[in-house]
Design an enzyme around this catalytic site. Structure first.
Site, PDB file in Angstrom:
ATOM      1  N   TYR A  33      -9.522  13.901 -16.028  1.00 11.82           N
ATOM      2  CA  TYR A  33      -9.834  12.843 -16.998  1.00 11.82           C
ATOM      3  C   TYR A  33     -11.152  12.136 -16.693  1.00 11.82           C
ATOM      4  O   TYR A  33     -11.445  11.851 -15.526  1.00 11.82           O
ATOM      5  CB  TYR A  33      -8.726  11.787 -17.005  1.00 11.82           C
ATOM      6  N   HIS A  58      11.386 -14.921   9.781  1.00  5.78           N
ATOM      7  CA  HIS A  58      10.616 -13.683   9.575  1.00  5.78           C
ATOM      8  C   HIS A  58       9.162 -13.936   9.946  1.00  5.78           C
ATOM      9  O   HIS A  58       8.583 -14.952   9.549  1.00  5.78           O
ATOM     10  CB  HIS A  58      10.734 -13.242   8.110  1.00  5.78           C
ATOM     11  N   ASP A  90       1.072  14.001 -13.323  1.00  7.17           N
ATOM     12  CA  ASP A  90       1.916  15.059 -12.751  1.00  7.17           C
ATOM     13  C   ASP A  90       1.137  16.124 -11.992  1.00  7.17           C
ATOM     14  O   ASP A  90       1.729  17.088 -11.497  1.00  7.17           O
ATOM     15  CB  ASP A  90       2.688  15.775 -13.870  1.00  7.17           C
ATOM     16  N   LYS A 107      16.072  -0.878   3.423  1.00 13.61           N
ATOM     17  CA  LYS A 107      15.805  -1.266   2.028  1.00 13.61           C
ATOM     18  C   LYS A 107      14.834  -0.275   1.399  1.00 13.61           C
ATOM     19  O   LYS A 107      14.204   0.536   2.097  1.00 13.61           O
ATOM     20  CB  LYS A 107      15.240  -2.686   1.987  1.00 13.61           C
TER      21      LYS A 107
END
Ligand SMILES: Cc1ncc(COP(=O)(O)O)c(C=O)c1O
Length: 387
Positions: free
Chosen positions: A267, A167, A316, A40
């Site tokens: 920043y 589970h 980024d 998954k």
């Protein structure tokens, strides 16, 4: 169609031989169980198709996904093996699920009704797994509800009980009481099934931590996820198998500049240089999954040395202090996860720095990070087929 650039600024490399070695560890620990590989979330960020195809070559023929869409994506890539949709599903998805021959996990009586109604009237019984809630507090019917659920006319007429599962919530903890209670409840549920004269070919409880620590959780099927990818979250004190992280992640230095003592980086000026410093700009940021919590906390490897992330991780770009790296240059490789010289950074290290678990670090590696694969060598293929 989009073709990734030949020189991606940030990329991941996945070693499929290490995947084979980790699978061999699963088989060593659970020699009598079939493996259902959990792929998954894009195989925990590693690439679902490549991981699944490799595991098929290693004789794994059951796969676990979380969503119907993940299952359909595997079918559309010509994966014809059994695919169990382990996450929640809704009646609106049942026609698609059935059309793609996916196997649902059922965990409520109204769901049994709706699923049975979605199966074509003259079709062969459709295989389903039923989930038992033994202490995860998530999906599942209670153990005492199981006999009535599988005795429902809709179930008997249309469905085939292929699997019963539970589970484990706490198998990686040093405290064992909760897991032992879960396993005892699951075993009682199976005993009740057998006493009623019914049987079920697949029974399963073990995730990676169960496989490593609880032989009693090894039923006919095991469901490893994280250990296939080379990690576990058990304490160091536990006897753990040798697992090899299969993913490494790098970025190329995009820019270098010098700053003076007192100058700031990124920043909100959270990093102020204490000395004249050389700063490298890496073309990777939180949009790629390099978490913002690594700001002023993470480390990367450049020139065989550990260097610190300075200032805030941007969307980024990320800046690192390379003042002490001799000969540092633009285009040089920075390792975010992996080995360089004697130094190594793992997804577990990133997880510690950003206060999470390696699962989240791996799953978060973004779409725009290109993935490359070290192909499987044939000796790995044969050795893993004969556990
Ligand atoms: C139902 C189920 N089984 C197995 C797994 C695999 O767990 P792990 O990655 O800890 O081995 C997961 C993952 O969370 C899961 O949700």
């Amino acid at each position: 169609m989009y073709t990734p650039s030949q020189f991606p600024p940030t990329s991941v490399s996945v070693d499929l031989n290490a995947l084979a070695q980790n699978l061999a560890q699963v088989r060593r620990l659970a020699p009598r169980s079939e493996v259902l590989a959990v792929v998954k979330a894009n195989a925990y960020g590693h690439g679902a198709l490549e991981v699944t195809r490799t595991l098929q070559r290693l004789a794994v023929h059951r796969f676990g996904v979380a969503t119907v869409d993940e299952g359909i994506a595997l079918r559309q890539a010509d994966i014809h093996d059994a695919i169990l949709v382990m996450g929640p599903t809704a009646p609106a998805q049942f026609p698609d699920l059935i059309a793609h021959r996916l196997t649902p996990v059922l965990y409520r009586a109204d769901m049994v009704q709706a699923f049975a109604a979605a199966v074509l009237p003259d079709a062969a019984p459709y295989s389903v797994h039923v989930k038992i809630e033994t202490g995860m507090g998530r999906l599942g019917i209670l153990p005492h509800e199981m006999p009535n659920l599988i005795a429902m006319p809709a179930f008997r007429a249309t469905l085939r009980l292929e699997g019963l599962m539970t589970h484990l919530a706490d198998a990686d903890n040093t405290e064992t009481t909760h897991t032992e209670k879960q396993l005892a409840e699951f075993q009682q549920t199976l005993d009740t099934l057998h006493q009623s004269g019914r049987s079920c070919p697949l029974t399963h409880a073990a995730n990676s931590a169960g496989i490593i620590k609880y032989p009693a959780s090894l039923y006919s099927l095991v469901r490893p996820g994280i250990m296939l990818y080379g990690y576990h979250t058990l304490s160091n004190a536990a006897a753990t198998p040798e697992l090899t992280p299969i993913l490494s992640w790098k970025a190329m230095i995009a820019h270098l500049h010098n700053i003076q003592a007192g100058d700031s980086v990124s920043y909100n000026r959270t990093f102020i240089a204490a000395r004249r410093s050389k700063i490298a700009v890496l073309p990777v940021g939180y949009a790629d999954g390099y978490n913002r919590l690594l700001s002023n906390r993470g480390m990367v490897l450049i020139g065989g040395r550990r260097v610190p992330v300075v200032g805030r991780v941007c969307m980024d770009m990320t800046m690192v202090d390379v003042t002490d790296v001799p000969g540092v240059h633009i285009g040089q490789e920075a390792i975010l996860v992996g080995q360089q010289g004697q130094e190594r950074i793992t997804a577990a290290d990133l997880a510690t720095w950003q206060q999470t678990i390696p699962y989240e670090v791996l799953c978060a590696i973004g779409q725009r990070v290109s993935r490359h694969y070290l192909p499987l060598l044939s000796d790995n293929k044969t050795s893993s087929q004969n556990p």
